[in-house]
Every structure is written in C-alpha cells, then in structure tokens.
Design an enzyme around this catalytic site. Sequence first.
Site, mmCIF file in Angstrom:
data_model
loop_
_atom_site.group_PDB
_atom_site.id
_atom_site.type_symbol
_atom_site.label_atom_id
_atom_site.label_comp_id
_atom_site.label_asym_id
_atom_site.label_seq_id
_atom_site.Cartn_x
_atom_site.Cartn_y
_atom_site.Cartn_z
ATOM 1 N N GLU A 58 -30.540 74.778 -18.486
ATOM 2 C CA GLU A 58 -31.074 76.090 -18.818
ATOM 3 C C GLU A 58 -30.015 76.982 -19.483
ATOM 4 O OE1 GLU A 58 -34.186 77.271 -18.725
ATOM 5 O OE2 GLU A 58 -33.311 79.065 -19.649
ATOM 6 N N ASP A 64 -31.104 74.244 -23.678
ATOM 7 C CA ASP A 64 -32.372 74.584 -24.349
ATOM 8 C C ASP A 64 -32.234 75.691 -25.392
ATOM 9 O OD1 ASP A 64 -32.107 76.584 -22.354
ATOM 10 O OD2 ASP A 64 -34.238 76.559 -21.814
ATOM 11 N N HIS A 65 -31.367 76.660 -25.132
ATOM 12 C CA HIS A 65 -31.211 77.792 -26.064
ATOM 13 C C HIS A 65 -30.063 78.659 -25.571
ATOM 14 C CE1 HIS A 65 -33.170 80.126 -22.915
ATOM 15 N NE2 HIS A 65 -34.164 79.243 -22.919
ATOM 16 N N HIS A 85 -29.817 80.982 -15.544
ATOM 17 C CA HIS A 85 -30.794 81.766 -16.318
ATOM 18 C C HIS A 85 -30.462 83.241 -16.158
ATOM 19 C CE1 HIS A 85 -34.587 83.550 -17.605
ATOM 20 N NE2 HIS A 85 -34.980 82.359 -18.050
ATOM 21 N N THR A 125 -37.632 78.360 -23.440
ATOM 22 C CA THR A 125 -37.647 77.061 -22.765
ATOM 23 C C THR A 125 -38.801 76.183 -23.258
ATOM 24 O OG1 THR A 125 -36.589 77.737 -20.694
ATOM 25 C CG2 THR A 125 -38.117 75.906 -20.558
HETATM 26 C C1 GP9 Z 1 -38.726 78.872 -15.951
HETATM 27 C C2 GP9 Z 1 -37.677 78.531 -16.930
HETATM 28 C C3 GP9 Z 1 -37.301 79.734 -17.780
HETATM 29 O O1 GP9 Z 1 -39.505 77.809 -15.527
HETATM 30 O O2 GP9 Z 1 -37.952 77.380 -17.607
HETATM 31 O O3 GP9 Z 1 -37.819 79.785 -19.052
HETATM 32 P P1 GP9 Z 1 -37.149 80.720 -20.189
HETATM 33 O O4 GP9 Z 1 -37.164 82.135 -19.677
HETATM 34 O O5 GP9 Z 1 -35.753 80.240 -20.415
HETATM 35 O O6 GP9 Z 1 -38.017 80.524 -21.380
HETATM 36 MN MN MN Z 2 -34.802 78.446 -21.018
#
Ligand code: GP9
Ligand code: MN
Length: 443
Positions: A38, A258-259, A199, A82
């Site tokens: 994440e 992911d980003h 996150h 995500t």
């Molecule tokens: C929550 C997680 C967060 O399930 O995948 O998603 P994001 O805020 O990074 O799009």
């Molecule tokens: Mn994410």
Amino acid sequence: DSADMDKILQYTRSHYAAPNVSYYGTAKGKNVIIIHMESFQQFLIGQKVDGQEVTPFLNSLIKQKDTLSFDNFYHQVGNGKTSDAENMLETSTFGLSSGSLFTALGTDNTFQGAPSLLQQYAGYTSAVFHGGLGTFWNRNNVYKSLGYNYFFDGNFYNHDADTRTAYGIKDKLMFGESIKYMEHLQQPFYAKVITTTNHYPFFITDEDSDFPEANTDDAYIKGYFRTAHYLDQALSEFFAYLKTSGLEKNSIVMLYGDHFGLSDDRNKDLASLLTPDSNPTAAKLTNDATPDDWNAFDNAQLQRVPLIFHMPGLKGGVNHTYGGEIDVLPTLLHLLGVKSNNFVQFGTDLLSPQHDTTIAFRNHDFVTPRYTVLSGVVYDNKTGQIVKLSAADQATIDAKQQHVNQELSLSDTLANKNLLRFYVPKGYTPVNPDQADFSQSLA
Ligand code: GP9
Ligand code: MN
C-alpha cells in the site's frame, strides 16, 4: 460496437510484444504470491533516516541473485487509487479518466482477468487476502467478475481493538492470519495479499514501530517512513514463513507499490530528507532538485514504485527498463508460460525486446526513457530541464502523445461499452460471477 471491438483488437494485436525466450515459462506451474504494498514508493528503497535503512528487508531482497526488480517502474493510477492499480495488474487495461472502474463498472462488466486466465489456461486456484471491509472499492463484486475463487476479507480476520486499523488490521497480524488459509489452497495458486498499514495518515504507535522520526515538521512524512518500516518487517516475517513452510521453492513472489503515499505538495519537504548516496531514486533527481526549485518534473520522478519478482532460480538483477502497472500482467503470464497474444491487453511484457517503453499516466502525461512530458511540456530526464526540441524530435514526441491518447481512449471505450462481451479468446469460457461464494472457508 463490434466495429469498436475490432479497432481495439487491431491495436492490441499490433502492439503485442512477444515473450523473451530466456524468461518465458521459467515460473511455469509455480504458485504466484502477489504482495500489494500500500502507498509504497520506490524512493523508500535504500532511503535512510538517522543512518537507519527504512526498508532493510527489501533492500537485501533486491540484492539476492534470484530477485528481479525494476527501478524505472511507474504507477499509473487515477482517482481509483488502489482499485486502479488492482485493475491494471489484473487485466492490463487502464482505470477510468475519473472515478474508479471497480466501483463504476466492476459488478456488471465482462472481465478477462488474471484469475480466470490462469485458471483456464494453467489450472490455477485464486484467492485475495485483505483485512478490511469486503465492500471497499466494490471488491466483493469485482473479484467475482475477475474469476477469483476465494476472497478472505475482514470477516476472516480478528478485529479486536488492538489489531484493527483504519483500513483493516495490522499487516503483521494480517500476514500471520492469511498463512493458515494460504496453506490450504489447492496448488498451484494465484494469491494476492493487500496490505493496509502503510496508508495515509500513516499512523503507527511506538510499540509497532521503533523507527526514528525524520527531521521534518511534516507529521505525515515522519509517519510514512515509520509505517513503511513496519511493512518491511511484516514482509520479512512473511518471507521467513514461506521458507520454513516450504512454499518458497514452489512459488514466485511478486511485490509492487500501488501508488504514491506522499502527495505532491509534500515533496518539497521530502526532498531535503532524501539520501542520494544510498537511495537510487533520489540519486536520479537532478542536481537542481533542491526544495527551492522543486518542480513538476521532480514530482513525476517520485511516481516510481517498486516491482519485484523473487523465485529460487530466477535470473535476477536490477532491470532499468521503463514501464508501468499496465505492463505487469503480460510480463507475469509470460514468466508462467502462458501465451498472451490472444488477450485484449494494453501493456507489454517488460522483459520483451519489443516492450513499449512509453508510460502513459491517466491524465495523458507520459514518460519515456529520455523525456518526461507533462501537459505538453518536455523535460529531459538527464537534466530535469525543459528542452527546446528540433522539429524532428518534436514530431517524435507528438507521435508518442498521440499513441498515449489512443491507448487511453481505446481502453476507455472497451470499459465504458463493456466490449469484452463481444470477444472470447480461443479456449476461454467467460466468467460466471454468480458461481463464486466468498463466504466459504477452506477448513
Ligand atoms: C482499502 C485500501 C485503500 O481497502 O485498499 O485504498 P486507497 O485509499 O489506497 O485507494
Ligand atoms: Mn492504495
């Protein structure tokens, strides 16, 4: 509609890059374990705070001879964050120009995603592990459309007060609990573990991370290094388990970020903390990238995220090829010895000599090995300066911009008109989402 589909097929067929013979099928029949890291940016690799490595485990993993990693690999997400990353990795099609494809179209659209392709062409079982709410990003429906056999969402995990976090449960606990399900999956399996501790707002207690606070007033930057360090430790524990359980030798593990975690407005403050001596991404920032003249080019440099493959016997090394999330699925399929030439995919195998090195961002900006093009302004990757191009070079850039616009628009048409309904690859049976029952356990 069928004319649209023909146009798309014409594009994806001519854009297809044939596999690299020295990698094709080298992971055939192996379990695939995907770790979704994440908000994890490439600049964390090698970065130090107070002389301490943020990610000592990943730093050592990357140096192993059977680890293949990419250091010019970019995320390409839009508003779907995500879910956009997941969509690109599962399907090699882009997210939407606004909103989340998973949320908007994930329930009703036809997908030809990795779980169903691997099940039908290579006999794989598939599962996702995620400690949060199953409905987040509409995953409970999308994963059915993608052909997943199992979705272990938050219901399968312990959510006591000291285990849960904003988006799930603490990564270390989540990996620990996931193992007992993973062990029972029919092999070969394709399993994705979605981490969540790293996150925004990057909150972590001293009990869970003893990592030092970086020298900045920005609490989110401090927290980011601390939660990333925690994730790195969680990965180290998980890899130790893979070794002792014997799963390591039958599996290829793929990790990706992911980003971005830190938004562009924090990068100026971040810049003064980066350690170019040990941090390969920081070293790529041009000399002028001091906090004072930090600009759009420098922000774009920080959109690199890790992509790492680890498998005993894999031909390893740090690969400098330019690519992005759209390219992962064809790369992975080819490693597994599954042909991709009949699939509708917009990316190309990163290991192929014919790989397309132009990386499209969702807002139509793009990066090539030489140039970074942001709102039509062309920067030289070596100097970080805006370049004055000759007419011929400008024509080349214009052609690349056209190409970027075309692939994004074809992918949008495919998704918005649900065109995969009209195309069934040879030997493939469309997914019936109603068949999946995610409430079942493996006991
Ligand atoms: C929550 C997680 C967060 O399930 O995948 O998603 P994001 O805020 O990074 O799009
Ligand atoms: Mn994410």
